[in-house]
Every structure is written in structure tokens, then in C-alpha cells.
Scaffold this motif. Structure first.
Motif, mmCIF file in Angstrom:
data_model
loop_
_atom_site.group_PDB
_atom_site.id
_atom_site.type_symbol
_atom_site.label_atom_id
_atom_site.label_comp_id
_atom_site.label_asym_id
_atom_site.label_seq_id
_atom_site.Cartn_x
_atom_site.Cartn_y
_atom_site.Cartn_z
ATOM 1 N N ARG A 1 0.832 -1.207 0.000
ATOM 2 C CA ARG A 1 0.000 0.000 0.000
ATOM 3 C C ARG A 1 0.869 1.260 0.000
ATOM 4 O O ARG A 1 0.556 2.247 -0.659
ATOM 5 N N GLN A 2 1.979 1.230 0.724
ATOM 6 C CA GLN A 2 2.894 2.364 0.742
ATOM 7 C C GLN A 2 3.497 2.607 -0.644
ATOM 8 O O GLN A 2 3.627 3.754 -1.081
ATOM 9 N N VAL A 3 3.861 1.515 -1.336
ATOM 10 C CA VAL A 3 4.406 1.648 -2.688
ATOM 11 C C VAL A 3 3.375 2.296 -3.605
ATOM 12 O O VAL A 3 3.692 3.204 -4.378
ATOM 13 N N ARG A 4 2.121 1.850 -3.524
ATOM 14 C CA ARG A 4 1.073 2.434 -4.363
ATOM 15 C C ARG A 4 0.898 3.919 -4.066
ATOM 16 O O ARG A 4 0.722 4.726 -4.985
ATOM 17 N N LEU A 5 0.942 4.297 -2.779
ATOM 18 C CA LEU A 5 0.795 5.699 -2.407
ATOM 19 C C LEU A 5 1.940 6.546 -2.967
ATOM 20 O O LEU A 5 1.707 7.582 -3.598
ATOM 21 N N VAL A 6 3.173 6.114 -2.747
ATOM 22 C CA VAL A 6 4.328 6.898 -3.191
ATOM 23 C C VAL A 6 4.367 6.978 -4.721
ATOM 24 O O VAL A 6 4.516 8.062 -5.285
ATOM 25 N N ALA A 7 4.222 5.840 -5.390
ATOM 26 C CA ALA A 7 4.273 5.844 -6.856
ATOM 27 C C ALA A 7 3.126 6.678 -7.436
ATOM 28 O O ALA A 7 3.338 7.491 -8.345
ATOM 29 N N GLY A 8 1.926 6.496 -6.918
ATOM 30 C CA GLY A 8 0.783 7.264 -7.405
ATOM 31 C C GLY A 8 0.938 8.747 -7.179
ATOM 32 O O GLY A 8 0.594 9.565 -8.043
ATOM 33 N N THR A 9 1.462 9.125 -6.023
ATOM 34 C CA THR A 9 1.670 10.542 -5.715
ATOM 35 C C THR A 9 2.698 11.160 -6.663
ATOM 36 O O THR A 9 2.505 12.270 -7.169
ATOM 37 N N ILE A 10 3.785 10.437 -6.907
ATOM 38 C CA ILE A 10 4.812 10.948 -7.832
ATOM 39 C C ILE A 10 4.214 11.132 -9.226
ATOM 40 O O ILE A 10 4.412 12.171 -9.875
ATOM 41 N N VAL A 11 3.475 10.144 -9.705
ATOM 42 C CA VAL A 11 2.880 10.236 -11.043
ATOM 43 C C VAL A 11 1.883 11.392 -11.106
ATOM 44 O O VAL A 11 1.877 12.180 -12.061
ATOM 45 N N LEU A 12 1.040 11.527 -10.083
ATOM 46 C CA LEU A 12 0.048 12.599 -10.059
ATOM 47 C C LEU A 12 0.707 13.979 -10.060
ATOM 48 O O LEU A 12 0.375 14.843 -10.873
ATOM 49 N N ILE A 13 1.653 14.174 -9.160
ATOM 50 C CA ILE A 13 2.297 15.484 -9.034
ATOM 51 C C ILE A 13 3.081 15.840 -10.294
ATOM 52 O O ILE A 13 2.973 16.952 -10.812
#
Length: 193
Positions: free
Chosen positions: A120-132
Motif C-alpha cells: 500500500r505504501q508503494v502504491r501511495l508513493v508511486a501514485g503521488t509521484i505520477v500525479l504530481i
């Protein structure tokens, strides 16, 4: 020596029945100490994957019984199986589906403080980087390529069944929990802790 065959998978219901009888095999949970503290199968030993890989030769002397390797879903346990098999340990099995399948099969878990699991942490970090970087790329041309690189990294992670971001996150204090050193692990395996 390269280990070609993977360990047989153990169905969680079979392990649950063995565990209830009290004659179950030795359970090694290869998740991070933080994940282990959140929820683990009673009687299991926490031997984080990094510790297991680094000290597998030392562990061999304390793992003469049948060993079941456990992680969240089975991926890290398969990596641990490969490392121990290459070191010469027979009688290895991987809990099919990991802790998630164990709990779904009605297996009891010892619970500690709640925290997010590594996936879940990986999904949060990767998703946040892609979004930003995707949004910022509208204003700063080329910035979106960072998100593309993250996507490529996730693709490689899926194809190789490893995750560099997950390995980095596992080293954060939040995930490490109490320090797990080889002497503590061996003392627990001997029953002297």
C-alpha cells in the motif's frame, strides 16, 4: 548453484489445521519487523528478507525441521525460499497467498499497532509521484517524464517480482520496527529468548 524449481506451496487451510494440532512446522515470516508487529501468525519467527539473505548460512544450522516461509502475499517468501534453497536447506514451503490468504482461510493472527503494509505504501508513493509530476508537467514541460520513469519501474517490478521502491521503503524507520539482528533471530529459533 542456481535453484530452478520453486518450493511447493502450502494451502493456508492445511497450515491452519497443522497449526491447531500444535505439531505444525517452523514458520518464518520474512516481512519487515513493522509489518510483523502489525499482524502475524502466532508462533512464527520474524526473519526479515534482508536479514535472511545476508545470514542464510548461519540460519541453516537452526532450521533442521520443515520450514514454511510467509510474507504478505507470497512474493517475498518465494525470494526467501530461493535464497535458503541455494544455501542448501531442504523441506521449504511457501504459504500460498501469504498472510492475506491465511486470514481469509480463518487463521488467527496476533495483532499489534495498525500500520500500512508495504504494498500500500508503494502504491501511495508511486501514485503521488505520477500525479504530481503529471500535473506539474502541464506547466513545466518534460517533468511528466518522471512519472513515466516510475511507471517503467513498476513494470519492471511486476515482471521480475521484485520492487526497488518497496525495498527502499522497507528501510524507513516506520517499517523497520524494532531492530532485528541475527543474534536475536537465532536465540528465538533456539528457544532461548
Amino acid at each position: 548453484m542456481t535453484h530452478q524449481a520453486s518450493a511447493p506451496r502450502l494451502d493456508p487451510t492445511v497450515l491452519r489445521d497443522l497449526h491447531l494440532d500444535g505439531d505444525g512446522p517452523r514458520l518464518l515470516d520474512v516481512r519487515t519487523p513493522g509489518e510483523f508487529r502489525t499482524a502475524h501468525i502466532p508462533g512464527s519467527y520474524n526473519v526479515p528478507l534482508d536479514t535472511l539473505r545476508e545470514h542464510r548460512a548461519e540460519l541453516l544450522h537452526h532450521l533442521d525441521d520443515e520450514v514454511i516461509l510467509i510474507c504478505r502475499s507470497g512474493a517475498r517468501a518465494a525470494q526467501a525460499e530461493q535464497a535458503l534453497a541455494e544455501a542448501g536447506l531442504p523441506n521449504l514451503r511457501v504459504l500460498d497467498g501469504g498472510i492475506l490468504a491465511w486470514e481469509s482461510a480463518g487463521g488467527f493472527l496476533t495483532r499489534g499497532p495498525e500500520r500500512w503494509d508495504l504494498e500500500r505504501q508503494v502504491r501511495l508513493v508511486a501514485g503521488t509521484i505520477v500525479l504530481i509530476t503529471g500535473v506539474a508537467g502541464l506547466f513545466l514541460p518534460g517533468l511528466h517524464l518522471i512519472g513515466t520513469a516510475v511507471g517503467a519501474g513498476l513494470t519492471v517490478a511486476a515482471l521480475t517480482n521484485t520492487c526497488a521502491l518497496g525495498m527502499l521503503l522497507s528501510k524507513l524507520p516506520y517499517n523497520r520496527g524494532p531492530r532485528t539482528d541475527i543474534d536475536t533471530v537465532i536465540a528465538a529459533l533456539k528457544g532461548t529468548s
